[in-house]
Design an enzyme around this catalytic site. Structure first.
Site, PDB file in Angstrom:
ATOM      1  N   SER A 214       0.831  -1.251   0.166  1.00 15.93           N
ATOM      2  CA  SER A 214      -0.174  -0.175  -0.048  1.00 15.93           C
ATOM      3  C   SER A 214       0.831   1.165   0.172  1.00 15.93           C
ATOM      4  CB  SER A 214      -0.890  -0.224   1.355  1.00 15.93           C
ATOM      5  OG  SER A 214      -0.246  -0.288   2.386  1.00 15.93           O
ATOM      6  N   HIS A 242      -5.200  -3.858  -1.924  1.00 10.83           N
ATOM      7  CA  HIS A 242      -5.008  -3.303  -2.835  1.00 10.83           C
ATOM      8  C   HIS A 242      -4.806  -3.777  -4.326  1.00 10.83           C
ATOM      9  CE1 HIS A 242      -4.449   0.640  -0.787  1.00 10.83           C
ATOM     10  NE2 HIS A 242      -4.296   0.078   0.178  1.00 10.83           N
ATOM     11  N   LYS A 274     -12.306  -0.554  -1.604  1.00 10.92           N
ATOM     12  CA  LYS A 274     -11.401   0.068  -2.573  1.00 10.92           C
ATOM     13  C   LYS A 274     -12.236  -0.169  -3.922  1.00 10.92           C
ATOM     14  CE  LYS A 274      -7.480  -0.223   0.487  1.00 10.92           C
ATOM     15  NZ  LYS A 274      -8.359  -0.687   1.637  1.00 10.92           N
TER      16      LYS A 274
END
Length: 756
Positions: A214, A242, A274
């Protein structure tokens, strides 16, 4: 309370409480603890460096390629809405429908009566998408790692995790109580070494890594980690916060990126916040694993379930991602374009590999904050990542690219970043001695010999220092007088040190010369009057005759000076340290600090000179000297700071002596405040090199003579600065540390605005 009625044990406990509280049982306010004070200090520094506070900026609408802050639209690179699905009308409609059907909250833990059909639909869809037998959703991504890792493993197990793993992983590892070993970032050779060394002693072993890291945007070599997992009979957990919706042709993550079956990984973890446009976390794996977690994980069974609108939003986003793989393809093209443009512009993208997480390393927290502020003024929103989230020299702006960004927006951001970096001060100016004129020193050996001349000889700037707030001149700082004192003191010591007599014209009639020591020690004494220095000199030549004195350090602050150098004895050479006070150009007081330890700079006399040297408690003095060495090693080599902190008293006082205009002058009390000082100092000082010429140990005190080379980050001015640092120890703990710098050099480097 009737003390007479207390038992001996109760009286002893009461006395201990009184001693700890300084004689008062009045409770201290929570906000007066050192950690609160340190945060206030840190936020104050951030506010001084920025026009727009970089944290908790209120967004006034959906955050995608643009955002609204303070009524102004900005180009946005501070959101991990990677696929632009947060704010998509279909996702929003699904969340609204869920509210109408199920309400806004499950209103209970799922194991009780909070289970909704939406939860089961989402978990089934996640398992199908990832190719696992089952999945479980929780209310927070961070909490998912903490509670699952902390619950699954225990003190009989071994956890090996990447050194740059997310905080949630580290917290979970800590909670588990397992034997934990971080391996160097993406260094699988180091991971193998740790497995070979520790695996046999553990009941179970688990390796934890991330799909996309990240902070740096790089990815691990997952196939090789799987090989190690099999070789050493370990489990494997991958955090895909991610990488879900980011890697692979359709966004299935790192397994699709490398073309590996999902069963090669034992525990898949990810977040819903996300690519999936919601909030929460998930675990995917075997049906046995998920059943065990559903019935036993504290962060699941004792927590409310995922809210219906969040579950519906994630389910809708997952469906859209599956139906529209072009979103993933566009995201990957945008990330590739940003990386290519940034590298072409000469930006430091560190470990970036073309994922949507794209760091631009600035080299210091100060620069990161300033650049973020400058870009905000230019209509670009990007967040700084500063120490302690990353190492000080790895502070950065972290750009998040989304599928909704256009090539023009990406090029605009890169160009603006390059232009603002070019405006930062260049490191060309040098204050004090030129860096090239100082002797080269090897950091691997801090105890080396080397000289620097005093700034009074090489730094001729005359100035008046004015307080920018009141317009008043700094009362305790007079650089012209200090230059005069430095020159006079140096000339005096050079004359008698070379055997050319004592210049009595600079000695006060009320002069006091003192050599503190223990009773019966030959060199100690106290002399008064106009002939005090001559009497001192005659006495010293009797008890330890010296042939020559050099003058290597002259530092002045106000009326106080430090004179130090080497003197030649019949058996070798030793360092001396004199503390002077001057009034009206006359020396009124001299105190000699004698070395009570055997640890000195190059050429120091050996044990055979013991009869000529003042010997305090040599063992204690040497131990204290080693503590000072620990401090320098922790600072210079970025060693484990715990090595030093455990030797500090809880109420340690850290003091930097200097005018108030210096950004690092002041007093810090307590370990927390001291650590915060170091953190803040690193944000404004680009440290190059430190060297120590001598450690002079006298009883509980250690006097350190040396210097360092640095660059003042706010101004870009490089400088070299001598110092005298004094550490006071009690029972092996550092109680007080004071640093005497040369304020003329430091002010010229850090505050040219007030130093004219």
């Amino acid at each position: 309370m009737n003390i007479d009625q207390l038992s001996p044990q109760e009286k002893r406990a009461l006395l201990e409480r009184l001693l700890r509280s300084g004689g008062s049982l009045t409770p201290v306010k929570l906000e007066e603890h050192g950690t609160f004070k340190a945060l206030r200090s840190r936020l104050s520094v951030v506010s001084r460096w920025t026009e727009v506070h970089p944290f908790f900026k209120a967004q006034e609408g959906v955050t995608r390629d643009t955002t609204q802050i303070g009524g102004r639209e900005l180009l946005n690179f501070s959101t991990y809405n990677y696929l632009g699905l947060s704010g998509d009308p279909r996702v929003s409609a699904a969340a609204k429908d869920a509210i109408d059907r199920f309400g806004t909250s499950p209103s209970a833990s799922r194991i009780a009566s909070g289970e909704k059909t939406l939860h089961r639909e989402l978990e089934a869809a996640l398992a199908s998408w990832l190719g696992t037998e089952a999945a479980l959703v929780l209310v927070s991504g961070h909490a998912t790692n903490v509670t699952v890792i902390g619950h699954l493993f225990n003190r009989r197990d071994l956890i090996l995790y990447d050194a740059l793993a997310h905080n949630s992983i580290v917290q979970g590892v800590t909670l588990s109580g397992a034997r934990a070993r971080p391996y160097r970032h993406n260094d699988l050779g180091h991971l193998r070494e740790l497995l070979k060394e520790h695996r046999a002693d553990a009941e179970r072993a688990v390796i934890i890594t991330e799909g996309v890291f990240s902070m740096d945007g790089d990815i691990p070599d997952l196939p090789k980690i799987i090989e190690l997992k099999r070789e050493f009979n370990a489990f494997l957990m991958v955090d895909e916060a991610h990488s879900m919706g980011v890697l692979g042709a359709t966004g299935r993550g790192i397994q699709e990126h490398f073309g590996i079956p999902s069963s090669d990984v034992d525990i898949w973890m990810g977040t819903l916040s996300k690519s999936l446009a919601s909030c929460g976390g998930y675990i995917a794996g075997s049906s046995e694993l998920i059943r065990y977690l559903k019935y036993t994980t504290p962060g699941f069974i004792f927590s409310v379930g995922l809210t219906p609108p969040n579950a519906a939003a994630a389910l809708s986003a997952l469906s859209i991602m599956a139906a529209e793989p072009e979103r993933v393809a566009q995201l990957q093209r945008n990330a590739k374009l940003f990386l290519e443009e940034a590298r072409a512009a000469g930006l430091d993208t560190h470990l970036a590999m073309g994922t949507p997480v794209l760091p631009v390393v600035t080299g210091s927290s100060f620069h990161a904050l300033r650049l973020s502020d400058a870009l905000h003024r230019r209509g670009i929103n990007v967040d700084p990542v500063i120490s302690p989230a990353v190492e000080q020299d790895k502070a950065r702006l972290r750009f998040f690219v989304s599928s909704t960004h256009t090539p023009e927006q990406i090029r605009q951001a890169v160009q603006a970043m390059a232009e603002e970096i070019a405006k930062l001060p260049a490191r060309t100016s040098v204050i004090g001695e030129t860096l090239s004129s100082l002797p080269s020193r090897d950091r691997a050996d801090l105890m080396v010999s080397g000289r620097i001349t005093d700034p009074g000889k090489v730094f001729r700037r005359r100035a008046k220092l004015v307080d920018p707030l009141t317009g008043e001149r700094e009362k305790h700082f007079d650089p012209e007088k200090e230059d005069q004192n430095s020159v006079a003191a140096r000339k005096f010591y050079e004359q008698f040190g070379s055997g050319n007599g004592i210049d009595t014209s600079v000695l006060s009639e009320s002069l006091v010369v003192e050599v503190p020591g223990l009773e019966g020690q030959a060199a100690m004494g106290r002399w008064r009057g106009g002939s005090a220095f001559q009497d001192y000199w005659a006495h010293q030549r009797k008890v330890r005759p010296s042939e020559k004195w050099t003058v290597d350090y002259v530092m002045a602050y106000g009326d106080d000076l430090t004179i130090s150098g080497r003197r030649t004895l019949p058996v070798g050479e030793e360092w001396y340290l004199h503390l002077l006070t001057m009034k009206g150009g006359k020396i009124v007081r001299v105190e000699e600090v004698l070395d009570g330890a055997a640890w000195r700079g190059e050429g120091a006399p050996g044990p055979e000179a013991a009869t000529l040297l003042i010997q305090h408690d040599a063992v204690r003095a040497t131990e204290n000297g080693q503590l000072m060495r620990d401090l320098y090693e922790a600072w210079v080599r970025k060693a484990d700071i715990e090595k030093f902190i455990v030797r500090c008293a809880p109420d340690v006082v850290w003091e930097i002596n200097g005018p108030k205009q210096l950004p690092f002058a002041g007093v810090w009390r307590g370990i927390d405040a001291m650590l915060q000082f170091w953190q803040d100092l690193a944000a404004i000082m680009d440290f190059h090199e430190l060297y120590i010429d001598a450690l002079i140990c006298r009883g509980d005190q250690v006097f350190s003579l040396g210097g360092f080379r640095s660059t003042a980050i706010p101004t870009g001015i490089a400088y070299s600065d001598p110092f005298l640092q004094v550490g006071t120890f009690r029972q092996g703990k550092l109680q007080h540390f004071i640093d005497y710098l040369d304020p003329r050099i430091d002010l010229a480097a850090y505050r040219p605005d007030v130093y004219e």
